[in-house]
Design a protein around this motif. Structure first.
Motif, PDB file in Angstrom:
ATOM      1  N   UNK A  85       0.799  -1.229   0.000  1.00 14.19           N
ATOM      2  CA  UNK A  85       0.000   0.000   0.000  1.00 14.19           C
ATOM      3  C   UNK A  85       0.832   1.280   0.000  1.00 14.19           C
ATOM      4  N   UNK A  86       2.153   1.172  -0.235  1.00 16.56           N
ATOM      5  CA  UNK A  86       3.021   2.356  -0.190  1.00 16.56           C
ATOM      6  C   UNK A  86       2.837   3.096   1.134  1.00 16.56           C
ATOM      7  N   UNK A  87       2.836   2.336   2.208  1.00 21.10           N
ATOM      8  CA  UNK A  87       2.491   2.865   3.536  1.00 21.10           C
ATOM      9  C   UNK A  87       3.636   2.619   4.515  1.00 21.10           C
ATOM     10  N   UNK A  88       4.868   2.615   4.010  1.00 15.55           N
ATOM     11  CA  UNK A  88       6.007   2.240   4.848  1.00 15.55           C
ATOM     12  C   UNK A  88       6.211   3.198   6.016  1.00 15.55           C
ATOM     13  N   UNK A  89       5.957   4.490   5.810  1.00 16.22           N
ATOM     14  CA  UNK A  89       6.181   5.453   6.875  1.00 16.22           C
ATOM     15  C   UNK A  89       5.222   5.319   8.040  1.00 16.22           C
TER      16      UNK A  89
END
Length: 364
Positions: A222-226
């Motif tokens: 989900x491109x939610x690494x941060x």
């Protein structure tokens, strides 16, 4: 004075000289060394972070019922396996902390065992988690080659499919059977499960939950690494044990992030688009590599290109890529001693940056 543990240099911090070379190009370095997503998370997921009433109180360490249900629904819908959200699923604060901390928790559970088995070509935190727990870290290249003496001492066996760094897809049913025959928990890192190109995505949970855990991350999907959020699912007794230990350690994802994660897991459209985006980027990177005399095959999974260095000198090839294309790659030794003659490129730069690299080597 007795010397204790001295942490080794973090692998990617060894790339300072390479980054300096790449930065000499107009437009700067294009860093493909770390698999950190560069594309935006879905807008509805970002919006969920700001919903009122999510940040005031302590969130449940095990994950909200909403998040655990969303995780179980996603496993059933996308991976074809069934888990009980109440008994067989729990949240974690990003999967890296889970990988690094679970060996010490398992050692408390089974103090008679002292060995972590992990793939010889792999994400370095499998080995580091064992080291930080004061345990033996024993790599393997195939299940068949694991010595009986090591299996008898094993706290757990790590598997990773699709694999980082190679992109290979492995037989997770075989791994589950190996562990059950020897009473060794099998921990299956499946954070790239959605990025499978040659066959449908799979999970070790397809062979049942007994004796296994599947570990999933929203960082890649989900491109939610941060945001630092993931979950583990599988054997009910093992999940219960880890839930209780982790509560005492204060390991709890934030409330707003848990809500956003539930929203993300309910949507598949953005993941399909991301998988196509990675595939196109890897195709272009293969063309760029061919232009400088290197060759990489497209992988079966994940979003990495894994390829041999000329004459086995990965650092020389890494330096050449920085000089010719302004690209920062990872030498294979970051992923184990048997990988010293290889390089890894992560397809994590925006399209315009990858096109810039292609232009630098004469592609149009």
């Amino acid at each position: 004075m007795t010397s204790g543990f001295v942490p080794p240099p973090y692998p990617y911090e060894r790339l300072g000289e390479i980054k300096a070379i790449a930065n000499r190009h107009p437009g700067g370095a294009i860093d493909l060394s770390v698999g950190t997503p560069c594309d935006p998370a879905p807008p509805q997921v970002i919006a969920a972070l700001a919903e009122p009433g999510r940040a005031e109180g302590y969130p449940p360490s095990i994950g909200t019922p909403e998040l655990r249900t969303a995780a179980a629904d996603w496993i059933a819908r996308r991976l074809g396996a069934k888990v009980d959200p109440d008994a067989e699923v729990a949240a974690c604060v990003g999967t890296k902390e889970f990988v690094a901390s679970v060996p010490q928790h398992l050692r408390l559970r089974t103090p008679s065992r002292d060995t972590v088995l992990y793939p010889a070509i792999s994400y370095p935190t499998y080995e580091m988690g064992a080291i930080l727990a004061g345990l033996r870290a024993v790599p393997y290249q195939s299940l068949a080659e694991i010595a009986d003496a090591d299996a008898e001492r094993a706290l757990c066996l790590w598997v990773n499919s699709p694999n980082n760094p190679t992109g290979a897809l492995h037989d997770l049913t075989e791994a589950a059977g190996w562990g059950r025959e020897r009473d060794v928990p099998v921990l299956s890192d499946e954070c790239y499960a959605e990025f499978s190109y040659r066959r449908p995505a799979g999970t070790i949970l397809g062979a049942g939950t007994a004796g296994v855990l599947a570990l999933h991350s929203l960082s890649k999907r989900d491109n939610f690494a941060g945001a630092r959020i993931g979950f583990y699912a599988g054997d009910a007794e093992l999940v219960h044990y880890l839930r209780e230990v982790r509560k005492h350690a204060g390991l709890m994802p934030s409330g707003p992030v848990q809500r956003a994660a539930a929203v993300a897991l309910a949507d598949d459209e953005h993941v399909e688009a991301q998988r196509d985006r990675y595939w196109r980027r890897m195709q272009r990177l293969c063309q760029m590599l061919d232009a400088v005399g290197l060759h990489a095959d497209l992988p079966d999974g994940a979003f990495y290109l894994w390829f041999a260095a000329p004459d086995g000198d990965a650092w020389a090839a890494t330096r050449m890529l920085a000089e010719r294309a302004g690209i920062v790659a990872s030498p294979g030794e970051f992923y184990g001693p048997v990988s010293t003659g290889y390089l890894r490129l992560a397809a994590v730069a925006p399209d315009e940056k990858i096109e810039l690299a292609a232009q630098r080597v004469g592609l149009t």
